[in-house]
Motif scaffolding. Structure first.
Motif, PDB file in Angstrom:
ATOM      1  N   GLN A  35      48.375  32.278  35.951  1.00  0.00           N
ATOM      2  CA  GLN A  35      47.445  32.970  36.562  1.00  0.00           C
ATOM      3  C   GLN A  35      46.325  32.239  36.694  1.00  0.00           C
ATOM      4  O   GLN A  35      45.793  31.463  35.890  1.00  0.00           O
ATOM      5  CB  GLN A  35      47.565  34.289  35.722  1.00  0.00           C
ATOM      6  N   ALA A  36      45.347  32.759  37.500  1.00  0.00           N
ATOM      7  CA  ALA A  36      43.993  32.009  37.655  1.00  0.00           C
ATOM      8  C   ALA A  36      43.266  32.288  36.407  1.00  0.00           C
ATOM      9  O   ALA A  36      43.321  33.559  35.994  1.00  0.00           O
ATOM     10  CB  ALA A  36      43.492  32.408  39.045  1.00  0.00           C
ATOM     11  N   ALA A  37      42.370  31.303  35.871  1.00  0.00           N
ATOM     12  CA  ALA A  37      41.429  31.761  34.902  1.00  0.00           C
ATOM     13  C   ALA A  37      40.483  32.638  35.171  1.00  0.00           C
ATOM     14  O   ALA A  37      39.886  33.259  34.303  1.00  0.00           O
ATOM     15  CB  ALA A  37      41.269  30.183  34.329  1.00  0.00           C
ATOM     16  N   GLU A  38      39.862  32.736  36.615  1.00  0.00           N
ATOM     17  CA  GLU A  38      38.844  33.377  36.692  1.00  0.00           C
ATOM     18  C   GLU A  38      39.080  34.251  38.100  1.00  0.00           C
ATOM     19  O   GLU A  38      40.063  33.751  38.967  1.00  0.00           O
ATOM     20  CB  GLU A  38      37.481  32.401  37.219  1.00  0.00           C
ATOM     21  N   PHE A  39      38.360  35.319  38.396  1.00  0.00           N
ATOM     22  CA  PHE A  39      38.530  35.978  39.389  1.00  0.00           C
ATOM     23  C   PHE A  39      37.659  35.263  40.499  1.00  0.00           C
ATOM     24  O   PHE A  39      36.623  34.561  40.251  1.00  0.00           O
ATOM     25  CB  PHE A  39      37.621  37.468  39.253  1.00  0.00           C
ATOM     26  N   SER A  40      38.240  35.425  41.903  1.00  0.00           N
ATOM     27  CA  SER A  40      37.549  34.572  42.970  1.00  0.00           C
ATOM     28  C   SER A  40      37.258  35.712  44.049  1.00  0.00           C
ATOM     29  O   SER A  40      38.299  36.356  44.365  1.00  0.00           O
ATOM     30  CB  SER A  40      38.487  33.467  43.510  1.00  0.00           C
ATOM     31  N   HIS A  41      36.210  36.063  44.209  1.00  0.00           N
ATOM     32  CA  HIS A  41      35.746  37.263  45.432  1.00  0.00           C
ATOM     33  C   HIS A  41      36.477  38.499  45.049  1.00  0.00           C
ATOM     34  O   HIS A  41      36.988  39.381  45.794  1.00  0.00           O
ATOM     35  CB  HIS A  41      36.307  37.025  46.627  1.00  0.00           C
ATOM     36  N   GLY A  42      36.513  38.813  43.485  1.00  0.00           N
ATOM     37  CA  GLY A  42      36.883  39.935  43.104  1.00  0.00           C
ATOM     38  C   GLY A  42      38.484  40.101  42.745  1.00  0.00           C
ATOM     39  O   GLY A  42      39.000  41.128  42.226  1.00  0.00           O
ATOM     40  N   TRP A  43      39.279  38.928  43.088  1.00  0.00           N
ATOM     41  CA  TRP A  43      40.580  38.987  42.665  1.00  0.00           C
ATOM     42  C   TRP A  43      41.036  37.691  41.802  1.00  0.00           C
ATOM     43  O   TRP A  43      40.506  36.694  41.856  1.00  0.00           O
ATOM     44  CB  TRP A  43      41.483  38.785  44.184  1.00  0.00           C
ATOM     45  N   LYS A  44      42.075  37.991  40.950  1.00  0.00           N
ATOM     46  CA  LYS A  44      42.530  37.020  40.252  1.00  0.00           C
ATOM     47  C   LYS A  44      44.272  36.804  40.501  1.00  0.00           C
ATOM     48  O   LYS A  44      44.828  37.775  40.556  1.00  0.00           O
ATOM     49  CB  LYS A  44      42.530  37.497  38.704  1.00  0.00           C
ATOM     50  N   GLU A  45      44.301  35.597  41.223  1.00  0.00           N
ATOM     51  CA  GLU A  45      45.713  35.384  41.668  1.00  0.00           C
ATOM     52  C   GLU A  45      46.648  34.719  40.588  1.00  0.00           C
ATOM     53  O   GLU A  45      46.397  34.315  39.620  1.00  0.00           O
ATOM     54  CB  GLU A  45      45.747  34.377  42.646  1.00  0.00           C
ATOM     55  N   PHE A  46      48.189  35.103  40.954  1.00  0.00           N
ATOM     56  CA  PHE A  46      49.168  34.728  39.979  1.00  0.00           C
ATOM     57  C   PHE A  46      50.335  34.592  40.690  1.00  0.00           C
ATOM     58  O   PHE A  46      50.522  35.138  41.928  1.00  0.00           O
ATOM     59  CB  PHE A  46      49.194  35.928  38.921  1.00  0.00           C
TER      60      PHE A  46
END
Length: 147
Positions: A35-46
């Protein structure tokens, strides 16, 4: 005495061979997530994969917002992205996941025009989740996907 020495010598010579076999083991069975550590543009990828008999049998790639809503379910976002980028989350998440599944983590993942940022994140997350599967570590890998 010679017999004991021969046995010890035999064990010393075969131990590296046995250790080498263990390190060549592929993916361990189980569920693995990166999982991504941070949100990017309001989304956290996994990415979540399921490995059975040493092979990837299922791949889920997506993103969620702070409330847990899944990006590919967001119809308004889909319409906006489709018109501006020519693709949308439900299309590119399945495409990238399918490439990982078909290549079993060995091949390259082709980018879709309009989803290159997600492609870069996917590549980073895929490497992390595959490493978790090689180690048999089912804890969630938190990954810096900033690019």
């Amino acid at each position: 005495m010679k017999r004991i020495a021969a046995i010890l010598l035999s064990l010393l010579l075969t131990a590296p061979l046995l250790a080498g076999c263990g390190s060549q083991a592929g993916l361990q069975d189980g569920y693995y997530t990166a999982q991504a550590a941070e949100f990017s543009h309001g989304w956290k990828e996994f990415i979540t994969i399921l490995v059975k008999d040493g092979s990837i049998i299922s791949v889920e790639y997506n993103a969620e917002n702070a409330s847990g809503f899944i990006k590919s379910w967001d119809n308004a976002y889909m319409q906006t992205m489709l018109h501006s980028n020519g693709t949308y989350p439900n299309e590119y998440t399945r495409y990238y996941a399918n490439q990982l599944l078909e290549g079993q983590g060995q091949g390259s993942i082709d980018a879709i025009t309009g989803a290159t940022s997600s492609h870069a994140s996917f590549q980073i997350l895929a490497q992390a989740v595959l490493e978790q599967a090689r180690k048999g570590d089912s804890s969630i890998a938190i990954v810096d996907t900033a690019h």
